[in-house]
Design a protein around this motif. Structure first.
Motif, mmCIF file in Angstrom:
data_model
loop_
_atom_site.group_PDB
_atom_site.id
_atom_site.type_symbol
_atom_site.label_atom_id
_atom_site.label_comp_id
_atom_site.label_asym_id
_atom_site.label_seq_id
_atom_site.Cartn_x
_atom_site.Cartn_y
_atom_site.Cartn_z
ATOM 1 N N SER A 38 37.309 5.720 30.378
ATOM 2 C CA SER A 38 36.082 6.487 30.539
ATOM 3 C C SER A 38 35.137 6.043 29.427
ATOM 4 C CB SER A 38 36.381 7.971 30.438
ATOM 5 O OG SER A 38 36.815 8.269 29.148
ATOM 6 N N PRO A 39 33.822 6.180 29.634
ATOM 7 C CA PRO A 39 32.861 5.581 28.712
ATOM 8 C C PRO A 39 33.041 6.038 27.266
ATOM 9 C CG PRO A 39 31.777 6.545 30.629
ATOM 10 C CD PRO A 39 33.218 6.870 30.749
ATOM 11 N N ASP A 40 33.462 7.261 27.062
ATOM 12 C CA ASP A 40 33.542 7.733 25.681
ATOM 13 C C ASP A 40 34.963 7.716 25.141
ATOM 14 O OD1 ASP A 40 34.511 9.648 27.292
ATOM 15 O OD2 ASP A 40 33.366 11.312 26.455
ATOM 16 N N MET A 41 35.835 6.945 25.777
ATOM 17 C CA MET A 41 37.224 6.861 25.310
ATOM 18 C C MET A 41 37.805 8.262 25.077
ATOM 19 S SD MET A 41 38.612 3.815 25.040
ATOM 20 C CE MET A 41 39.708 3.549 23.662
ATOM 21 N N THR A 42 37.719 9.077 26.102
ATOM 22 C CA THR A 42 38.192 10.456 25.967
ATOM 23 C C THR A 42 39.643 10.498 25.503
ATOM 24 O OG1 THR A 42 38.824 12.381 27.230
ATOM 25 C CG2 THR A 42 38.603 10.377 28.448
ATOM 26 N N ASP A 43 39.997 11.596 24.924
ATOM 27 C CA ASP A 43 41.352 11.780 24.421
ATOM 28 C C ASP A 43 42.364 11.984 25.534
ATOM 29 O OD1 ASP A 43 40.652 11.495 21.870
ATOM 30 O OD2 ASP A 43 40.633 13.634 21.382
ATOM 31 N N THR A 44 41.886 12.224 26.744
ATOM 32 C CA THR A 44 42.823 12.462 27.849
ATOM 33 C C THR A 44 43.173 11.132 28.515
ATOM 34 O OG1 THR A 44 41.860 14.637 28.200
ATOM 35 C CG2 THR A 44 43.178 13.730 29.995
ATOM 36 N N ILE A 45 44.463 10.881 28.614
ATOM 37 C CA ILE A 45 44.935 9.617 29.193
ATOM 38 C C ILE A 45 45.976 9.954 30.254
ATOM 39 C CG2 ILE A 45 46.170 7.456 28.717
ATOM 40 C CD1 ILE A 45 45.143 7.740 25.779
#
Ligand code: DOR
Length: 487
Positions: A38-45
């Motif tokens: 995701s564009p903001d490198m979210t913490d959810t993977i």
């Protein structure tokens, strides 16, 4: 859901950013899976369709990682609106390696490496936590020096960290006052090696083993035997001692005598003893197979001793000089047998970077002992799986579960809901070649140059963040201090 039971699982119930992207040259084969970020490198993977290897079995599963933890293990986890999705169909998902023996050289020897450079090399090799040795400058032999090291590590490590407290001939009072949660263990050099930390007074050794409330880890080589052997080699070869004499100088007798003494002292005092980097067939008779949770005395082997034999001195010379020495092929066979039957409990690296010039002084005695190994930790150990010598479940047990058990590491070393997301995706059974110009260790070389390996690190996650993927380090600072469940 496909479930394969692994063989030989003895301990089913465990005793209970600065965003900074550094490009490294192509190390492993091109990715065969994709990471959709995701564009903001979210913490959810979400890791999709991975073959999870954990606690003695294999199981195809999805994993939801959120807020640094493993939130869910399930089939068909659906994506939240903002998540990084990893298609892991062709990958093995392992708990990250907990390397209980590294020398990262900070403070004082940072021309060879420091906590930042060497921890970056470590995550590229599938290591998500490391335990670092006290032979720095100054040595970590006072509580102040230990506190200083933790302060240096804060926000500077790509992997999670803990530090050993060094035993010396004159710091028994410091050992007695050391709080149990402050160090991963007490390191005792019962044989001289890099850093002048030899503890050779048997009375002091006795006191250290009696006082230790946390695991004592030992480097076992009997120095008087080594010195006698060195004298003999000098008479024979003069100044030009060949690298191939190293296993005759640091020989079986030196290792055996010292390991016997460590075990005798541990039995006398009921000390938790972990014997580091074993190298000889003869020492294997000192250890018993069995459930890690029940063992007072445990044993370790390092990746280079499982990989090289004395035959390799001919080509690599003092590049593979290390203490204890790499020995003849019969010893490697005995080590592998003990890995299989459970007499050896843990695989580590003993990552010990030295500059090329320090390894090539032109003289056996002045050439430094030690090899940079962290960047190839899991790929090197995985060769035993690739060649059918051990199961992947056993590899995971020895690189992640058992170090967590031995050192009472809190909430790491296993893939469990609620645990920290320290994870490795490993691409199995695809050949790739190691090159010196890919080295992340500050020393800039590897003893594996030119070597073909068959398992490569696709992705490493530390505390739920992708710190390494696509041959790049993405986060240099996500490591946290390890917590130990010691009451
Ligand atoms: O070969 C070695 N090098 N063995 C050790 O025990 C220490 C290490 C180092 O620190 O260079």
């Amino acid at each position: 859901m496909v479930v394969h039971m692994g063989a030989g699982w003895p301990c089913a119930a465990f005793c209970a950013a600065n965003p900074y992207v550094k490009a490294v040259m192509t190390q492993s084969p091109a990715s065969i899976t994709t990471i959709r970020e995701s564009p903001d490198m979210t913490d959810t993977i979400i890791i999709k369709d991975a073959m999870l290897v954990n606690e003695g079995r294999q199981q195809r599963t999805d994993v939801l990682v959120a807020k640094g933890r493993i939130e869910r293990l399930d089939s068909n986890i659906s994506s939240p609106a903002r998540a990084t999705i990893i298609d892991a169909q062709k990958l093995l998902l392992l708990p990250g390696m907990i390397d209980d023996q590294v020398h990262f050289r900070e403070p004082g020897l940072t021309q060879k490496g420091d906590l930042a450079s060497e921890s970056a090399a470590a995550v590229a090799g599938g290591i998500t936590s490391f335990m670092e040795m006290p032979n720095t400058s100054p040595t970590t032999t006072t509580r102040q020096a230990l506190a200083d090291k933790y302060a240096m590590a804060l926000n500077r490590c790509a992997a999670n960290y803990a530090f050993y407290f060094g035993g010396s001939n004159d710091n028994i009072e410091e050992i007695r006052r050391l709080p149990a949660a402050d160090a991963c263990g007490i390191k005792v050099f019962m044989g001289a090696s890099t850093g002048n930390m030899l503890v050779d007074d048997e009375e002091i050794l006795d006191q250290i083993f009696a006082a230790a409330m946390i695991p004592v880890t030992t480097h076992c080589e009997h120095t008087p035997t080594i010195l006698e052997n060195l004298e003999r080699a000098t008479r024979r070869f003069g100044k030009d001692i060949p690298a191939s004499a190293h296993p005759e100088i640091r020989n079986v007798e030196a290792c055996l005598k010292s390991s016997q003494l460590a075990i005798k002292l541990a039995k006398k005092h009921g000390t938790k003893l972990h014997v580091l980097h074993l190298t000889t067939a003869e020492e294997m008779a000192l250890f018993t197979a069995g459930d890690m949770c029940d063992k007072q005395i445990t044993a370790e082997v390092c990746v280079h001793h499982l990989h090289f034999t004395a035959d390799d001195y001919q080509q690599l010379g003092n590049q593979i000089k290390c203490n204890p020495a790499i020995k003849e092929a019969r010893h490697r066979e005995a080590l592998i047998k003990a890995v299989v039957d459970g007499r050896i409990d843990i695989i580590a690296t003993d990552h010990a970077p030295h500059l090329p010039a320090e390894k090539n002084t032109g003289n056996y005695i002045s050439d430094a002992a030690g090899l940079p190994l962290a960047q190839h930790a899991l790929p090197c150990a995985y060769e035993l799986v690739h060649t059918g010598r051990i199961s992947i479940e056993r590899l995971v047990q020895m690189t992640a579960h058992n170090p967590a058990i031995r050192f009472q590491v809190s909430e790491r070393g296993f893939i469990r809901e609620g645990y920290f997301a320290d994870l490795v995706l490993l691409q199995p059974d695809l050949a790739w070649t190691v090159h010196n110009d890919q080295c992340l260790s500050r020393c800039g070389w590897t003893p594996f140059a030119g070597q073909e390996f068959h398992g490569s690190i696709h992705t490493t996650m530390v505390n739920g963040q992708i710190v390494y993927s696509g041959n790049k380090i993405h986060n240099h600072t996500n490591g946290q201090r390890l917590i130990f469940d010691r009451h």
